[in-house]
Design an enzyme around this catalytic site. Sequence first.
Site, mmCIF file in Angstrom:
data_model
loop_
_atom_site.group_PDB
_atom_site.id
_atom_site.type_symbol
_atom_site.label_atom_id
_atom_site.label_comp_id
_atom_site.label_asym_id
_atom_site.label_seq_id
_atom_site.Cartn_x
_atom_site.Cartn_y
_atom_site.Cartn_z
ATOM 1 N N HIS A 79 -43.358 -81.457 -39.235
ATOM 2 C CA HIS A 79 -42.510 -80.777 -38.253
ATOM 3 C C HIS A 79 -41.039 -81.134 -38.478
ATOM 4 O O HIS A 79 -40.484 -82.005 -37.808
ATOM 5 C CB HIS A 79 -42.930 -81.160 -36.832
ATOM 6 C CG HIS A 79 -44.127 -80.420 -36.336
ATOM 7 N ND1 HIS A 79 -44.038 -79.174 -35.733
ATOM 8 C CD2 HIS A 79 -45.436 -80.731 -36.359
ATOM 9 C CE1 HIS A 79 -45.248 -78.762 -35.401
ATOM 10 N NE2 HIS A 79 -46.120 -79.676 -35.776
ATOM 11 N N CYS A 118 -46.247 -76.420 -39.967
ATOM 12 C CA CYS A 118 -47.512 -76.934 -39.452
ATOM 13 C C CYS A 118 -48.563 -75.811 -39.425
ATOM 14 O O CYS A 118 -48.942 -75.303 -40.459
ATOM 15 C CB CYS A 118 -47.329 -77.613 -38.095
ATOM 16 S SG CYS A 118 -48.724 -78.683 -37.633
ATOM 17 N N GLU A 146 -38.450 -79.534 -37.621
ATOM 18 C CA GLU A 146 -37.610 -79.228 -36.449
ATOM 19 C C GLU A 146 -37.530 -80.405 -35.485
ATOM 20 O O GLU A 146 -36.499 -80.601 -34.815
ATOM 21 C CB GLU A 146 -38.125 -77.964 -35.739
ATOM 22 C CG GLU A 146 -39.297 -78.144 -34.785
ATOM 23 C CD GLU A 146 -40.634 -78.409 -35.436
ATOM 24 O OE1 GLU A 146 -41.609 -78.658 -34.695
ATOM 25 O OE2 GLU A 146 -40.730 -78.360 -36.677
#
Length: 245
Positions: free
Chosen positions: A219, A117, A221
């Site tokens: 994102h 990001c 994660e």
Amino acid sequence: MRKPKIGIAANILIMDKGPEMLFGLYRAYVNNDYIESLEKNGCIPVMLPVLHNTDDARVQLEGLDGLLLSGGYDIDPLLYGEMPRNELGFTMNEVDCHYIALIKAADEMGLPIFGICKGMQMLNVAFGGTVYQDLHSQKPDSYQHTQNAPRYSASHSVTITEGSFLAGVLGTKVMVNSFHHQAVKDVAKGFHVTASSEDGVVEAIEKAGNHFVLGVQWHPEMMAKFDNEDMARLFQAFAKICGRS
């Protein structure tokens, strides 16, 4: 096999809740999704707090096997030669300068770098690129990139360039989440766009050279934490590369 140690570039959280005595207190932090996703996929995460003496960034990285650049506040536009637009969100110049110092030190050291990001946008800025300060006003034909859905849910597709590192891990089409209003505009010299959304927004960049430098706009994660197989493979691939460094 030894697990690689990955430094996560941290942010500064300014306390505005809790007991009055804590208001305005600065805290070093990273969202725990980064830590959990790295740990679940074969890495040992290490938080790298913001240093005001950016000359020490190289020392922070010593003994580590890779660098992950986490998301965060908007980027200070003065760092890429622009004045702030009205739509610009909160910025912290000291955080951005620390990111740039870490990026340049890691690049000189040949450490693998993975930007997520804002982390991708900072990679671009560190090497001379620019960003859209606000997609909605500067690229009005773009669709919603700050989704109104849980963070682990995919909201749009991205098309990935054949032959890129990313395509080798995820294939040429993948569904991703989206939580940003800034994006790469002018791509820095030495980088290639290797993924885009259907509205033309840059979703991944990779740097040509002898060591691994990748940035993604979504994102992973947040999805890997909830066992999304595609995003888990991305972290596993990063771990494998860092294990060889």
